[in-house]
Design a protein around this motif. Structure first.
Motif, short mmCIF file in Angstrom:
data_model
loop_
_atom_site.label_atom_id
_atom_site.label_comp_id
_atom_site.label_asym_id
_atom_site.label_seq_id
_atom_site.Cartn_x
_atom_site.Cartn_y
_atom_site.Cartn_z
N THR A 70 17.60 39.06 41.19
CA THR A 70 17.62 37.76 41.75
C THR A 70 18.41 37.94 43.14
O THR A 70 19.05 38.98 43.46
N HIS A 128 13.62 34.03 51.65
CA HIS A 128 13.60 33.29 50.49
C HIS A 128 12.33 33.03 49.70
O HIS A 128 12.38 32.53 48.74
N LYS A 129 11.38 33.41 50.51
CA LYS A 129 9.90 33.09 49.82
C LYS A 129 9.63 34.30 48.78
O LYS A 129 9.44 35.39 49.41
N SER A 158 14.88 33.16 46.97
CA SER A 158 15.93 32.54 46.51
C SER A 158 15.78 31.56 45.36
O SER A 158 14.64 31.03 45.07
N GLU A 162 10.58 25.33 52.37
CA GLU A 162 10.52 25.73 51.17
C GLU A 162 10.27 24.96 50.13
O GLU A 162 10.03 25.35 48.87
N ASP A 203 7.39 26.62 47.73
CA ASP A 203 7.68 27.51 47.07
C ASP A 203 7.82 27.51 45.52
O ASP A 203 8.53 26.71 45.11
N LYS A 244 9.80 28.89 42.73
CA LYS A 244 11.14 29.72 42.69
C LYS A 244 10.91 30.66 41.46
O LYS A 244 10.43 30.27 40.34
N SER A 264 12.08 23.45 38.42
CA SER A 264 12.18 22.61 39.53
C SER A 264 13.40 21.57 39.16
O SER A 264 12.99 20.62 38.52
#
Length: 409
Positions: free
Chosen positions: A6, A227-228, A243, A251, A254, A256, A276
């Motif tokens: 991460t 971050h993507k 991220s 974002e 995106d 995650k 999310s």
């Protein structure tokens, strides 16, 4: 061995003054559950732990709380500094954290061998080595030479990154022969897709590093800074985990994730979706469309949905601006918050100098003459036009009165 990758936690981040601390807490709780369920033995955090080099006391507390939660899982942690982090701040508790099996490399050490962290199995044998390379600052990569051109400075930075990774690879070969090596890095690789929450790295994006120059020694390269989530075109598996939470409205779409490697199966990672916890919405349209879209919203997340509201109209209209401001001010719906709003007109207002032909000098005109010319370009009804002119007269009188008072003082 199972390894989780991460990066870009950005603890202390605010989105248009809105605290994202609850988002991070929920992520850490989920991360702990994932590490436990997937029996992860090593956690790699590739830079930008904090959002600011001098984080608030609350951000620091959140950081240490997260580490203590993770420590209970008996999972080894390796953490490197990013361009947002202060190397000195991250390194300050390094010796204490090392005793807890948490290894921190805040900035590039003088001895590159100090970036190497061996991972031992239950028998005490070296099973793997991690090259924990933090964000490489300009001072780490080159000595400034008077007269260098911009292009030469960019080339020196790129060459410095390449040399650092190659030198660390050579140290791995020397100190840990026949042991698989993984690398961590925090940089901008050429061709990557970015978001508005990222700051340019090195000397702008022209210093983007060509990932094939990492070489082919490391089995996997765990990157941070972008971050993507995305894969990098390199000679070995090289990935940005991205991220864990959205950090800007760019974002909002995106997906995650974190990445998990099972070295018994290979070094291609498995992508694990992060739930999310909060939705970011971009809502645009004319005034009527915005009113309808806001009325239809339904929240299904643990945290309030944050909204960027964009008024899109053909032509500038003071009444529409007033209505839009009123819509934002009066909006109250449980589970939703408008944190950013702006207007976008297809036909933008001309500057005052563009209202007249080139033979007319603005200094020869009175303020009201310029304003009357401006509003004549819009289709206001007679009553509205009178109200606008009356408001202008009132403002103009107030300004002129203030100027007179200042002159008499």
């Amino acid at each position: 061995m199972k390894i989780l990758h991460t990066a870009d936690w950005h603890i202390g981040k605010k989105l248009h003054k809105h605290e994202l601390a609850p988002d991070f807490d929920l992520f850490i709780d989920w991360l702990c559950q994932t590490i436990s369920a997937r029996e992860v033995e090593l956690l790699l955090i590739s830079g930008d732990v904090f959002d600011l080099a001098n984080p608030s006391s609350e951000a620091r507390k959140q950081y240490y709380r997260a580490l203590m939660k993770l420590r209970k899982l008996d999972c080894k942690i390796i953490l490197t500094g990013g361009n947002h982090d202060s190397p000195a701040m991250l390194n300050a508790p390094r010796e204490i954290l090392k005793e807890l099996d948490m290894h921190v490399v805040g900035g590039l050490p003088e001895d590159l061998a100090d970036t190497l962290i061996p991972i031992q199995n239950e028998s005490g044998q070296n099973e793997m080595v991690i090259a924990a390379i933090p964000f490489l600052r300009d001072a780490d990569l080159r000595s400034a030479a008077e007269g260098e051109t911009y292009a030469e400075r960019v080339e020196a930075v790129q060459k410095g990154i390449e040399n650092t990774f190659h030198q660390v690879a050579d140290l791995c070969k020397t100190h840990y022969p026949n042991v698989p090596a993984l690398a961590m890095g925090h940089l901008f690789a050429a061709g990557m897709s970015t978001s508005e929450s990222e700051r340019d790295i090195q000397i702008g994006n022209l210093a983007a590093f060509e990932a094939t120059h990492f070489g082919d020694y490391f089995r996997y390269i765990a990157l941070g800074h972008i971050h993507k989530p995305q894969q990098v075109k390199a000679l070995v598996p090289t990935f940005y985990s991205g991220s864990p939470i959205p950090l800007s409205f760019s974002e909002y779409a995106d997906k995650k994730r974190v990445l998990i490697l099972d070295t018994e199966k290979g070094y291609e990672p498995e992508s694990i979706a992060i739930p999310s916890f909060r939705q970011l919405l971009k809502i645009s349209g004319n005034l009527e469309a915005l009113q309808f879209k806001l009325s239809e919203l339904e929240n299904s997340r643990a945290l309030d949905t944050l909204i960027e509201l964009i008024l899109k109209e053909e032509s500038y209209d003071a009444n529409k601006i007033l209505g839009f401001d009123q819509l934002v001010t009066e909006f109250q719906k449980p589970g939703f918050e408008i944190v950013k709003h702006r207007t976008d007109f297809t036909h933008k207002i001309q500057g005052a100098s563009a209202l007249y032909n080139q033979h007319t000098q603005l200094q020869d005109l009175k303020p009201k003459e310029v304003f009357e010319e401006l509003i004549s370009r819009h289709e206001y009804d007679t009553e509205t036009q009178k109200e606008i002119l009356a408001a202008f007269d009132e403002l103009l009188e107030e300004v002129q009165s203030d100027d007179k008072t200042a002159a008499d003082a």
